[in-house]
Motif scaffolding. Sequence first.
Motif, mmCIF file in Angstrom:
data_model
loop_
_atom_site.group_PDB
_atom_site.id
_atom_site.type_symbol
_atom_site.label_atom_id
_atom_site.label_comp_id
_atom_site.label_asym_id
_atom_site.label_seq_id
_atom_site.Cartn_x
_atom_site.Cartn_y
_atom_site.Cartn_z
ATOM 1 N N GLU A 1 0.767 -1.638 0.264
ATOM 2 C CA GLU A 1 -0.417 -0.391 -0.121
ATOM 3 C C GLU A 1 1.194 1.042 -0.458
ATOM 4 O O GLU A 1 0.504 1.855 -0.321
ATOM 5 C CB GLU A 1 -0.599 0.247 1.234
ATOM 6 C CG GLU A 1 -2.076 1.176 1.263
ATOM 7 C CD GLU A 1 -3.029 1.015 2.231
ATOM 8 O OE1 GLU A 1 -3.569 1.738 2.571
ATOM 9 O OE2 GLU A 1 -3.338 0.261 2.898
ATOM 10 N N ALA A 2 1.787 1.216 0.773
ATOM 11 C CA ALA A 2 2.637 2.042 0.627
ATOM 12 C C ALA A 2 3.838 2.698 -0.685
ATOM 13 O O ALA A 2 3.822 3.320 -1.240
ATOM 14 C CB ALA A 2 3.739 2.208 2.125
ATOM 15 N N PHE A 3 4.379 1.644 -1.057
ATOM 16 C CA PHE A 3 4.522 1.326 -2.369
ATOM 17 C C PHE A 3 3.868 1.630 -3.321
ATOM 18 O O PHE A 3 4.420 2.740 -4.033
ATOM 19 C CB PHE A 3 5.076 0.334 -2.808
ATOM 20 C CG PHE A 3 5.917 0.107 -4.419
ATOM 21 C CD1 PHE A 3 7.036 0.304 -4.056
ATOM 22 C CD2 PHE A 3 5.206 -0.221 -5.182
ATOM 23 C CE1 PHE A 3 7.325 -0.392 -5.185
ATOM 24 C CE2 PHE A 3 5.613 -0.237 -7.044
ATOM 25 C CZ PHE A 3 7.122 -0.164 -6.696
ATOM 26 N N PHE A 4 2.538 1.680 -3.483
ATOM 27 C CA PHE A 4 1.472 2.047 -5.137
ATOM 28 C C PHE A 4 2.014 3.855 -4.234
ATOM 29 O O PHE A 4 1.053 4.666 -5.270
ATOM 30 C CB PHE A 4 0.544 1.814 -5.112
ATOM 31 C CG PHE A 4 0.706 0.014 -5.712
ATOM 32 C CD1 PHE A 4 1.539 -0.096 -6.712
ATOM 33 C CD2 PHE A 4 0.667 -1.118 -4.910
ATOM 34 C CE1 PHE A 4 1.593 -0.661 -7.272
ATOM 35 C CE2 PHE A 4 1.201 -2.318 -5.542
ATOM 36 C CZ PHE A 4 1.247 -1.923 -6.655
ATOM 37 N N THR A 5 1.505 3.633 -3.277
ATOM 38 C CA THR A 5 1.248 5.535 -2.522
ATOM 39 C C THR A 5 1.624 6.346 -2.830
ATOM 40 O O THR A 5 2.220 7.986 -3.728
ATOM 41 C CB THR A 5 1.118 5.750 -1.447
ATOM 42 O OG1 THR A 5 -0.229 5.153 -0.347
ATOM 43 C CG2 THR A 5 1.107 7.140 -0.588
ATOM 44 N N VAL A 6 3.709 6.358 -2.782
ATOM 45 C CA VAL A 6 4.515 6.648 -3.785
ATOM 46 C C VAL A 6 4.692 6.615 -5.226
ATOM 47 O O VAL A 6 4.488 7.693 -5.970
ATOM 48 C CB VAL A 6 6.002 5.732 -3.339
ATOM 49 C CG1 VAL A 6 7.053 6.306 -4.502
ATOM 50 C CG2 VAL A 6 5.843 5.745 -1.720
ATOM 51 N N HIS A 7 4.170 5.461 -6.393
ATOM 52 C CA HIS A 7 4.149 5.162 -7.359
ATOM 53 C C HIS A 7 2.836 5.056 -8.238
ATOM 54 O O HIS A 7 2.862 5.189 -9.117
ATOM 55 C CB HIS A 7 4.511 3.631 -7.326
ATOM 56 C CG HIS A 7 5.962 3.512 -7.450
ATOM 57 N ND1 HIS A 7 7.590 3.273 -8.526
ATOM 58 C CD2 HIS A 7 6.688 3.397 -6.668
ATOM 59 C CE1 HIS A 7 8.659 3.942 -7.457
ATOM 60 N NE2 HIS A 7 7.847 3.847 -6.637
ATOM 61 N N CYS A 8 1.575 6.138 -7.291
ATOM 62 C CA CYS A 8 0.754 6.258 -8.121
ATOM 63 C C CYS A 8 0.884 7.001 -8.987
ATOM 64 O O CYS A 8 1.256 7.866 -8.590
ATOM 65 C CB CYS A 8 -0.535 5.961 -7.232
ATOM 66 S SG CYS A 8 -0.708 7.903 -6.394
ATOM 67 N N ASN A 9 -0.145 7.262 -10.424
ATOM 68 C CA ASN A 9 -0.110 8.033 -10.824
ATOM 69 C C ASN A 9 1.381 9.169 -11.790
ATOM 70 O O ASN A 9 1.308 10.058 -12.157
ATOM 71 C CB ASN A 9 -1.079 8.590 -10.528
ATOM 72 C CG ASN A 9 -2.684 8.401 -10.334
ATOM 73 O OD1 ASN A 9 -3.081 8.354 -11.925
ATOM 74 N ND2 ASN A 9 -3.234 8.720 -9.994
ATOM 75 N N LEU A 10 1.948 8.079 -11.976
ATOM 76 C CA LEU A 10 3.725 8.428 -12.234
ATOM 77 C C LEU A 10 3.393 8.092 -13.523
ATOM 78 O O LEU A 10 2.916 7.574 -14.730
ATOM 79 C CB LEU A 10 4.678 7.545 -11.764
ATOM 80 C CG LEU A 10 4.684 8.430 -9.761
ATOM 81 C CD1 LEU A 10 6.298 7.328 -9.859
ATOM 82 C CD2 LEU A 10 5.437 9.971 -10.079
ATOM 83 N N PRO A 11 4.566 8.699 -14.424
ATOM 84 C CA PRO A 11 4.644 8.998 -16.176
ATOM 85 C C PRO A 11 4.714 6.747 -16.773
ATOM 86 O O PRO A 11 3.949 6.426 -17.189
ATOM 87 C CB PRO A 11 5.205 9.535 -16.531
ATOM 88 C CG PRO A 11 5.693 10.247 -15.803
ATOM 89 C CD PRO A 11 5.869 10.018 -14.513
ATOM 90 N N ARG A 12 6.007 6.704 -15.316
ATOM 91 C CA ARG A 12 6.273 4.855 -15.711
ATOM 92 C C ARG A 12 6.592 4.792 -14.357
ATOM 93 O O ARG A 12 6.466 5.720 -13.114
ATOM 94 C CB ARG A 12 7.682 5.813 -16.871
ATOM 95 C CG ARG A 12 7.605 5.762 -17.828
ATOM 96 C CD ARG A 12 8.467 5.879 -18.904
ATOM 97 N NE ARG A 12 8.239 6.250 -20.326
ATOM 98 C CZ ARG A 12 7.642 5.854 -21.205
ATOM 99 N NH1 ARG A 12 8.244 4.118 -21.018
ATOM 100 N NH2 ARG A 12 7.662 6.388 -21.988
ATOM 101 N N GLU A 13 6.621 3.319 -15.071
ATOM 102 C CA GLU A 13 7.053 2.449 -12.997
ATOM 103 C C GLU A 13 8.797 1.971 -13.517
ATOM 104 O O GLU A 13 8.755 0.984 -12.845
ATOM 105 C CB GLU A 13 5.825 1.380 -13.563
ATOM 106 C CG GLU A 13 4.376 1.575 -12.473
ATOM 107 C CD GLU A 13 4.693 2.976 -11.433
ATOM 108 O OE1 GLU A 13 5.401 2.026 -10.238
ATOM 109 O OE2 GLU A 13 4.634 3.800 -10.726
ATOM 110 N N GLY A 14 8.708 2.694 -14.362
ATOM 111 C CA GLY A 14 10.555 1.756 -14.552
ATOM 112 C C GLY A 14 10.971 3.496 -15.914
ATOM 113 O O GLY A 14 10.225 3.845 -16.809
ATOM 114 N N PRO A 15 12.493 3.037 -15.547
ATOM 115 C CA PRO A 15 12.518 3.470 -17.040
ATOM 116 C C PRO A 15 12.437 3.011 -18.958
ATOM 117 O O PRO A 15 11.822 1.707 -18.960
ATOM 118 C CB PRO A 15 14.678 3.136 -16.979
ATOM 119 C CG PRO A 15 14.763 2.548 -15.209
ATOM 120 C CD PRO A 15 13.243 2.303 -15.155
ATOM 121 N N GLY A 16 12.707 4.929 -19.389
ATOM 122 C CA GLY A 16 12.136 3.937 -20.470
ATOM 123 C C GLY A 16 11.515 5.365 -21.156
ATOM 124 O O GLY A 16 11.940 6.372 -20.206
ATOM 125 N N SER A 17 11.479 5.430 -22.255
ATOM 126 C CA SER A 17 11.434 6.579 -22.883
ATOM 127 C C SER A 17 10.188 6.257 -24.600
ATOM 128 O O SER A 17 10.361 5.086 -24.730
ATOM 129 C CB SER A 17 11.712 8.188 -23.835
ATOM 130 O OG SER A 17 13.515 6.948 -24.493
#
Length: 247
Positions: free
Chosen positions: A4-20
């Motif tokens: 739950e804490a992890f997804f609080t940090v990672h919700c609604n970000l452009p990406r979940e890992g390096p990329g373009s």
Amino acid sequence: MDFEAFFTVHCNLPREGPGSDEATREAIRRLPSLPRSPRVLDLGCGPGRQSMVLAQELNTTVIAVDLHEPFLQQLEVSAGQAGLGDRITIRHGDMGALEDPPGSFDLIWSEGAIYLLGFANGLRLWRPLLRDAGLLVVSECTWIQDNPPREVWDYWQVGYPEMMTIEDNIKTATEAGYEVLDTFILARSAWWDEYLTPVSDRVQQLRTAGNLTPGLSQVLAETDREIDICDRYGEFFGYVFYLLKKS
């Protein structure tokens, strides 16, 4: 891990890992010809930036699979806003337990997610889903320099002890029944522009807001550590695209 804490940090970000988007397009440009309207599967799609690039560049429908439903919901909204809603098929599921018939896909794609299964295991699991001479494209965190400093070596021995060199991954892919068509290393900007910088901003926002739970405090500290390691030792490891053909 406190998910739950992890997804609080990672919700609604452009990406979940390096990329373009450009790296995805570069990988597409390096592929051999595909059938018209190829059957495409994007595994561990996250918020699906690459899913939309695939749908647009290949002019086909992409089946986007992930276990975390909020990522799929984010993709659904983004695809609709981009006019690609009819080309993205959302599927909530486990990329390690797929039930599609053998030979179902012309192209399987997975950016930054195969490590969750292990590189060799993921290649083995997904190969039967490809038609004869079907293509598999994955990006995988990889050692790109020999003799890394002890600090970064120890960090990855905890975070991803199975991480290998390009040469070892090529050997693994060949032994798993693939021809390696090409490889290329992701630019460092692809780590920072749409992944580490937005994550760093989110960490600051959460700390400013206060009222941190122990679990969230731990995830924030781990995220700080990840950013620091990538900043100081980024020349020793990177994400590498592996373009493979079922042999």
